[in-house]
Write a protein that holds these residues in place. Structure first.
Motif, PDB file in Angstrom:
ATOM      1  N   GLU A 146       0.859  -1.177   0.000  1.00  0.00           N
ATOM      2  CA  GLU A 146       0.000   0.000   0.000  1.00  0.00           C
ATOM      3  C   GLU A 146       0.896   1.227   0.000  1.00  0.00           C
ATOM      4  O   GLU A 146       1.605   1.497   0.964  1.00  0.00           O
ATOM      5  N   THR A 147       0.889   1.968  -1.092  1.00  0.00           N
ATOM      6  CA  THR A 147       1.782   3.117  -1.212  1.00  0.00           C
ATOM      7  C   THR A 147       1.184   4.304  -0.476  1.00  0.00           C
ATOM      8  O   THR A 147       0.010   4.310  -0.123  1.00  0.00           O
ATOM      9  N   SER A 148       1.983   5.328  -0.289  1.00  0.00           N
ATOM     10  CA  SER A 148       1.466   6.551   0.319  1.00  0.00           C
ATOM     11  C   SER A 148       0.626   7.287  -0.718  1.00  0.00           C
ATOM     12  O   SER A 148       0.744   7.055  -1.922  1.00  0.00           O
ATOM     13  N   GLY A 149      -0.210   8.178  -0.254  1.00  0.00           N
ATOM     14  CA  GLY A 149      -1.062   8.948  -1.160  1.00  0.00           C
ATOM     15  C   GLY A 149      -0.290   9.924  -2.022  1.00  0.00           C
ATOM     16  O   GLY A 149      -0.833  10.496  -2.962  1.00  0.00           O
ATOM     17  N   LEU A 150       1.000  10.106  -1.701  1.00  0.00           N
ATOM     18  CA  LEU A 150       1.840  11.020  -2.471  1.00  0.00           C
ATOM     19  C   LEU A 150       2.660  10.284  -3.519  1.00  0.00           C
ATOM     20  O   LEU A 150       3.418  10.902  -4.263  1.00  0.00           O
ATOM     21  N   ALA A 151       2.518   8.968  -3.559  1.00  0.00           N
ATOM     22  CA  ALA A 151       3.439   8.187  -4.383  1.00  0.00           C
ATOM     23  C   ALA A 151       2.966   8.055  -5.828  1.00  0.00           C
ATOM     24  O   ALA A 151       1.777   8.007  -6.106  1.00  0.00           O
ATOM     25  N   ASP A 152       3.937   7.969  -6.712  1.00  0.00           N
ATOM     26  CA  ASP A 152       3.696   7.617  -8.099  1.00  0.00           C
ATOM     27  C   ASP A 152       3.961   6.109  -8.210  1.00  0.00           C
ATOM     28  O   ASP A 152       5.115   5.683  -8.165  1.00  0.00           O
ATOM     29  N   PRO A 153       2.908   5.285  -8.339  1.00  0.00           N
ATOM     30  CA  PRO A 153       3.131   3.826  -8.347  1.00  0.00           C
ATOM     31  C   PRO A 153       4.055   3.391  -9.481  1.00  0.00           C
ATOM     32  O   PRO A 153       4.786   2.413  -9.345  1.00  0.00           O
ATOM     33  N   GLY A 154       4.039   4.133 -10.569  1.00  0.00           N
ATOM     34  CA  GLY A 154       4.911   3.793 -11.703  1.00  0.00           C
ATOM     35  C   GLY A 154       6.375   3.857 -11.313  1.00  0.00           C
ATOM     36  O   GLY A 154       7.188   3.017 -11.724  1.00  0.00           O
ATOM     37  N   ALA A 155       6.731   4.849 -10.485  1.00  0.00           N
ATOM     38  CA  ALA A 155       8.122   4.987 -10.036  1.00  0.00           C
ATOM     39  C   ALA A 155       8.511   3.821  -9.134  1.00  0.00           C
ATOM     40  O   ALA A 155       9.651   3.352  -9.167  1.00  0.00           O
ATOM     41  N   ILE A 156       7.549   3.347  -8.337  1.00  0.00           N
ATOM     42  CA  ILE A 156       7.828   2.215  -7.443  1.00  0.00           C
ATOM     43  C   ILE A 156       8.017   0.937  -8.254  1.00  0.00           C
ATOM     44  O   ILE A 156       8.959   0.173  -8.025  1.00  0.00           O
ATOM     45  N   VAL A 157       7.138   0.729  -9.228  1.00  0.00           N
ATOM     46  CA  VAL A 157       7.254  -0.459 -10.076  1.00  0.00           C
ATOM     47  C   VAL A 157       8.615  -0.467 -10.779  1.00  0.00           C
ATOM     48  O   VAL A 157       9.311  -1.485 -10.799  1.00  0.00           O
ATOM     49  N   SER A 158       9.033   0.674 -11.310  1.00  0.00           N
ATOM     50  CA  SER A 158      10.307   0.647 -12.030  1.00  0.00           C
ATOM     51  C   SER A 158      11.478   0.484 -11.058  1.00  0.00           C
ATOM     52  O   SER A 158      12.471  -0.162 -11.406  1.00  0.00           O
ATOM     53  N   ALA A 159      11.361   1.019  -9.838  1.00  0.00           N
ATOM     54  CA  ALA A 159      12.439   0.812  -8.851  1.00  0.00           C
ATOM     55  C   ALA A 159      12.593  -0.669  -8.526  1.00  0.00           C
ATOM     56  O   ALA A 159      13.708  -1.173  -8.408  1.00  0.00           O
ATOM     57  N   ILE A 160      11.469  -1.374  -8.400  1.00  0.00           N
ATOM     58  CA  ILE A 160      11.532  -2.807  -8.079  1.00  0.00           C
ATOM     59  C   ILE A 160      12.086  -3.585  -9.273  1.00  0.00           C
ATOM     60  O   ILE A 160      12.939  -4.459  -9.124  1.00  0.00           O
ATOM     61  N   GLN A 161      11.615  -3.226 -10.447  1.00  0.00           N
ATOM     62  CA  GLN A 161      12.064  -3.956 -11.638  1.00  0.00           C
ATOM     63  C   GLN A 161      13.524  -3.703 -11.964  1.00  0.00           C
ATOM     64  O   GLN A 161      14.168  -4.510 -12.613  1.00  0.00           O
ATOM     65  N   ASN A 162      14.033  -2.551 -11.510  1.00  0.00           N
ATOM     66  CA  ASN A 162      15.429  -2.237 -11.789  1.00  0.00           C
ATOM     67  C   ASN A 162      16.370  -2.704 -10.682  1.00  0.00           C
ATOM     68  O   ASN A 162      17.573  -2.491 -10.769  1.00  0.00           O
ATOM     69  N   ASP A 163      15.807  -3.307  -9.622  1.00  0.00           N
ATOM     70  CA  ASP A 163      16.680  -3.796  -8.564  1.00  0.00           C
ATOM     71  C   ASP A 163      17.192  -5.183  -8.938  1.00  0.00           C
ATOM     72  O   ASP A 163      16.405  -6.095  -9.215  1.00  0.00           O
ATOM     73  N   PRO A 164      18.525  -5.364  -8.960  1.00  0.00           N
ATOM     74  CA  PRO A 164      19.093  -6.624  -9.463  1.00  0.00           C
ATOM     75  C   PRO A 164      18.690  -7.846  -8.637  1.00  0.00           C
ATOM     76  O   PRO A 164      18.670  -8.960  -9.164  1.00  0.00           O
TER      77      PRO A 164
END
Ligand SMILES: [Zn+2]
Length: 313
Positions: A96-114
């Protein structure tokens, strides 16, 4: 492990919706990760009874708190590989992200983590939209539009409170912003059928929001950060600042003294780089100074806002 990202604007009803899904068992056995950036503290008991939970406080996971999120998810991956063969393995995480979050940025951070990329499959991004206030938010909030744009599925909350005409306008507008996303309705988390969307339903006109509008010279502002500052308040302030003025702040950089040691803090636009603990040094000291490089604000306003938020500068 499968991960569901749950997003939505402040006050859209994310927690209410999630709590009811946990009660219904929609996700099966699940570990819930909750990030709070600016909302009031969640009542642990709300979610705690239904699921295992990790609480990430003090910074939004899409920016300031990104490193904390990655660490927490890596820990869950670790636990899963260590657990004995007889114990049931964790299969699903809901974030559950914060109300200030851009979920797209979170998805790409996870996908870019080795590491995470090898352990976590992102199932779906669900975004909760307030049927009552959603349209008004989309008129003025670029963040709200980005959240909709990143959704695979949209849950319209509070549909019983919205009048049918504005509900149709909202649905048509959501179709424009996120054409592929499935839309469904909910009242207090309970699924509610939405009336069919007539092909004639017109989207509300959305004024262009030009975030790059405030042009002017780029200049540095140096703030002195006290060692005994309230760290969670400081992180929250920085998070809010980047969200509100991230396009005006080109770069933030400094070394601050924290209880953990000397911390190198850096951001580029809205992205906060992983904080780094530096070795102790004996040379010229710059500790406690953070430089904010940007445009479109007054240095004194920046100082005042930090003082108001975190008490000390
Ligand atoms: Zn964020």
């Amino acid at each position: 492990m499968r991960l569901t990202v749950l997003g939505g604007y402040l006050g859209s009803g994310k927690t209410t919706w999630l709590r009811h899904q946990l009660y219904l068992g929609t996700f099966g056995p699940v570990h819930v990760v909750v990030n709070e950036a600016a909302e009031t503290a969640v009542d642990d008991a709300l979610l705690g009874g239904a699921a295992r939970m990790t609480l990430l406080a003090g910074g939004c996971s899409c920016c300031v708190g990104r490193a904390d999120l990655i660490r927490a998810l890596r820990d869950l991956c670790d636990q899963r590989t260590r657990i004995s063969a007889s114990a049931p393995r964790l299969q699903r995480i809901v974030l559950e992200t914060s109300g200030l979050a851009d979920p797209g940025a979170i998805v790409s951070a996870i996908q870019n983590d080795p590491i995470l990329v090898n352990h976590i499959v992102i199932d779906e991004t669900i975004v909760v939209v307030d049927a009552l206030h959603g349209l008004a938010q989309l008129q003025t909030e670029a963040l709200g539009r980005r959240q909709i744009g990143s959704a695979d599925r949209l849950i319209l909350s509070k549909v019983d409170a919205a009048d049918p005409a504005s509900l149709m306008a909202l649905r048509a507008t959501l179709c424009d912003l996120s054409p592929g996303a499935l839309q469904s309705g909910a009242v207090l988390g309970e699924p509610v059928a939405l009336p069919d969307l007539p092909t004639t339903a017109a989207a509300a006109p959305l004024p262009p929001l030009d975030e790059e509008d405030t042009r002017g010279a780029i200049f540095p502002t140096r703030l002195t950060i006290d060692e005994d500052i309230d760290w969670s308040a400081f992180a929250m302030w920085l998070s809010a600042l980047l969200h509100a003025r991230g396009n005006d702040l080109v770069r933030v950089k400094g070394v601050i003294r924290t209880p953990a040691g000397r911390l190198l803090l850096q951001t580029v636009r809205k992205v906060v780089q992983s904080p780094e603990i530096l070795p102790e040094q004996t040379g010229p000291r710059e500790d406690g100074t953070v430089v904010f490089i940007g445009r479109g604000f007054k240095p004194e306003d920046l100082r005042k806002s930090l003082r108001r938020f975190a008490g000390k500068t």
